[in-house]
Design an enzyme around this catalytic site. Sequence first.
Site, PDB file in Angstrom:
ATOM      1  N   LYS A  54      44.857  66.239  39.723  1.00  0.00           N
ATOM      2  CA  LYS A  54      46.200  66.728  39.403  1.00  0.00           C
ATOM      3  C   LYS A  54      47.089  66.753  40.651  1.00  0.00           C
ATOM      4  O   LYS A  54      48.253  66.353  40.611  1.00  0.00           O
ATOM      5  CB  LYS A  54      46.092  68.123  38.776  1.00  0.00           C
ATOM      6  CG  LYS A  54      47.406  68.792  38.469  1.00  0.00           C
ATOM      7  CD  LYS A  54      48.189  68.073  37.386  1.00  0.00           C
ATOM      8  CE  LYS A  54      49.565  68.700  37.191  1.00  0.00           C
ATOM      9  NZ  LYS A  54      50.407  67.945  36.267  1.00  0.00           N
TER      10      LYS A  54
ATOM     11  N   LYS B 280      54.118  73.350  45.699  1.00  0.00           N
ATOM     12  CA  LYS B 280      52.741  73.861  45.765  1.00  0.00           C
ATOM     13  C   LYS B 280      51.748  72.709  45.580  1.00  0.00           C
ATOM     14  O   LYS B 280      50.786  72.575  46.327  1.00  0.00           O
ATOM     15  CB  LYS B 280      52.574  74.921  44.660  1.00  0.00           C
ATOM     16  CG  LYS B 280      51.203  75.474  44.444  1.00  0.00           C
ATOM     17  CD  LYS B 280      50.556  75.210  43.098  1.00  0.00           C
ATOM     18  CE  LYS B 280      51.393  75.055  41.884  1.00  0.00           C
ATOM     19  NZ  LYS B 280      50.723  74.607  40.678  1.00  0.00           N
TER      20      LYS B 280
END
Length: 289
Positions: free
Chosen positions: A165, A234
Site C-alpha cells: 500500500k 503519511k
Amino acid sequence: MTTVAFIGLGAMGYRMAAHLPKHFDQVLVWNRNFEKAKQHATEFGTQAVSLEQAVQADIIFSCLPTSQDIIHLIQPLQIKSGSIWVDCTSGVPDAARELEALLKQRNIAFLDAPVSGQTIGAENATLTFMVGGSEAAFNQALPAMQAMGKLIKHVGASGAGFAVKAVNNMMMAVHLCAAAEGFTTLKAHGVNLTEALDCINASSGKSGVTENVLPQRVLNRKFPLTFALPLLAKDTGIAVDLIRQAKLSAPVIGLTQSLIQAANDTSEPDSDFSAAVKMYELWSNITLE
Ligand code: NDP
C-alpha cells in the site's frame, strides 16, 4: 454464525461497513464519535455497540488514520480469543509485525489488509485488498473482505500488505507531481489542457492521476475532500522508511516525499490529496484549469 465488527467509520470505514449486513447476520460497529455509529446502524442495519462489545466479534475490521492509532486502541482491549483482526488502515509494516506478535500470544490473528480504490470503491464494494499475515487467517477472513472488495490478494507475511500500500501510494504521488509539473509546463506554452489530457490519456504518459485525478478533481477545480493530503504525506513517509530500511537509493521517491510533505505543510486544513498541485500553481502563478 460468524459475527463481524467494524471499528472506525471514517470516509472509508463508513462506506465499507455498509456492505457487511448483506452477507452477515450480526454486524457490530463502533466509532470514536459514537453518533456516526448510531447513524450507521439506522442507515444500514448494523448494531452500534461499545468498543469492548465490538471486539467480541469473530472477525474485527478496523480503519483508522495511522498504525499508532491502532496500537493505542488495541493495547488495553480484551479481544475475543480465536478471533481475526483485519486492519484496513494504511499502516506501518513494523507495526503490523508488532501487533501480530502481541495478539498471537492471546490467540488472535492479525492481518494487515489496507485497501485501495478510494471512497467510491468503498461505496461500490470494488476495493482492492492487499493482505499480509497468516494464510489460514486470510482464508478465514476472505468472505468478509469479499463483501467489500473485488480484488483480494494475500501478498506475503505480516507487514507485506502495508508495504504494498505504501509503495502504491508513493507511486501515485510521483505521478501526481509529474502531472502537476507537466501540465503547468503545457499551460505556460498556451496549450489547451483539456485537449492535452485527452491526448495523454491515449498515450504512454497516462496514469491513474491523468485518467482520474486531473479530470475529476483538478481541472474542474473541485478538489473534493475524500482522501486527506496528510494521509498521503503519511503514506509517502512510510514508503521512504521502507527504502531506508532496505538501504536502497531511490532519488525520485525521496524528492517526491519532500514535495508532498511541503505541499501538506503549506496547504489549507482539510485539503484533498489532489490539492498538492496547488503548490506548483503558487510557484508558477499558473492555474491548472
Ligand atoms: P477519516 O479521517 O475519514 O476517518 C478516520 C476514522 O478513524 C474516523 O472514524 C475517526 O473517528 C477514527 N479515528 C481517528 N483517530 C482515532 C483514534 N485515535 N482512536 C479511535 N478512532 C480514531 O480517514 P479515512 O477513512 O479517509 O482513512 C482511514 C485509513 O484508510 C487511513 O489510513 C487512510 O490512509 C486509508 N485510506 C483512505 C482512503 C481514502 O480515499 N480516504 C483510500 C484508501 C485508504 P472520528 O469519527 O471520531 O473522528
